[in-house]
Structure formats: C-alpha cells, structure tokens
Scaffold this motif. Structure first.
Motif: not given
Length: 227
Positions: A84, A86, A104-105, A107, A124
């Motif tokens: 993961s 972030d 990528y997320r 947050g 997030r």
C-alpha cells in the motif's frame, strides 16, 4: 518498522512474475513513513526557489507512508513491492498511478517532532485505513547483514496496464539509528490480510538521504495480474 511474516501468505499478495524474497526462511513486511522533499523532474535545478510559490511547495514536499515487502523478479533481481502507498498530495497520487501504476492513495498525513520523539500519523481520504506511530530516537548504528538486506533495495516493481514494470532507484545507503516504539496504532497490515503480525520485530529511524534519483521504468513482462 518491520515484521517477520510467513512467505506463503506474502506470496499470495504478489502479482505474477514476482517471488517473495526471504531471509533465514522468513518474509518481511515493512511499514515506512517518511517525508519526500523538493521533488523535481529532470532538468529542474536542486536549488529551485520553491518558497516563492507556496502551491508548488505543497506539491513537491509531502509525507508518504508505504507498506512494503521484499521480492525477486524472474531474473533473480531483488527489489520492493508496495502493498500500500499513502501520500499527502492528491496531485502526486494521481500522477504516480497514471505514470507507473503505483497504487498511491491520497490522505491526511502528518509528521511531528517533540525532542527525541517523532510521531507519524495519517488516514486515507476515502478509506478507513489509518495509523499513529511514535518512536523515541536512539544512537546511530552500523547496520547488520539483515538491516542491509532490508534497506538496500534499488528497484521498485509495479503493474501498469497489464504490464510488470521495474523502476530503478538510486541514493546513498540509509543511515540508521536505534528507535523504540512509544505508540503504535495501525490497521494497514490488517487491511491487506496480515491481521496477526503482533509487535514489530525491528524498528529503526533514519535521518534521511539526499539526491534520490528515480529512473525511467522498464517493462519486464506483459499480461500480469494483481490479486
């Protein structure tokens, strides 16, 4: 922060074309929060006056948190697979997903220093994933063989448009310091299916590296899938 993990469980999280890398029979999963600073494309000088344009400064310097494991490709070369990713910039998250498929997320991420204690926190934007980690910093150390194995990785693998890509990365070795956990609250490992890792087996802090160079990604193979 690093945990030992069962290689079979970690292998199940990898795409075709990558094999979990092990040390003394164990896979390792690392939770690594840090700060990206003064990101710039090729051709932009390192002393560009970022402070004159606050909006640009927010894009080019941001916290990032990655959950990673250690892998080898079909040719036996070692590298990283990100379970993961972030990041504190929605623009960078979009750009990196589009460029190389890095998941990528965006947050709300933060880093705070209070004497010898550093706290990383984040959640997030559209996801219940979150963490709060505090460590007390210790003395510099000479890395062991295992610590070199964990921190000296110069390739990152991603899957983009059905293709397995490798992106070479160059920088000096990470300088390591001892660190002791003061607070650990995180659900990132549980959200990828590793619910019972317990307390980390290893914890370190680094004062950082300069002049990180991310090279152009290359296609390794086609028709790969992501679980």
């Amino acid at each position: 922060m690093h945990w030992k993990a069962d290689p079979g469980r970690v292998q199940a999280l990898l795409p075709d074309g990558l094999t979990v890398d092990t040390y003394d029979g164990a896979a390792w999963v690392g939770l690594t929060p840090f700060v990206l600073a003064k990101i710039r494309p090729p051709g932009v000088p390192p002393h560009w006056p970022y402070s004159r344009w606050p909006a640009l400064a927010r894009i080019t310097s941001t916290p990032e948190t990655n959950l990673r494991t250690y892998v080898r490709d079909a040719d036996g070369r070692d590298g990283l697979w990100f379970l993961s990713l972030d990041i504190g910039s929605a623009a960078l998250a979009t750009a990196m997903r589009a460029a190389v498929g890095a998941r990528y997320r965006p947050g709300d991420l933060s880093v705070a220093h209070d004497g010898s204690v550093v706290t990383y926190a984040g959640h997030r934007s559209r996801d219940p994933a979150s963490y709060r980690l505090s460590v007390r910093l210790g003395a510099s150390i000479a890395p062991s063989e295992l610590e070199v194995w964990l921190t000296s990785r110069w390739r990152a693998y991603t899957v983009h448009a059905g293709r397995l890509l490798v992106t070479p990365v160059e920088h000096e070795p990470w300088p390591l310091r001892e660190a002791v956990i003061e607070t650990i609250e995180q659900n990132l490992t549980a959200r990828i299916g590793l619910c019972d890792l317990g307390e980390p087996d290893l914890v370190h802090y680094s004062d950082g590296v300069q002049d990180v160079r991310i090279q152009r990604p290359r296609v390794l193979a086609r028709h790969h899938t992501v679980p």
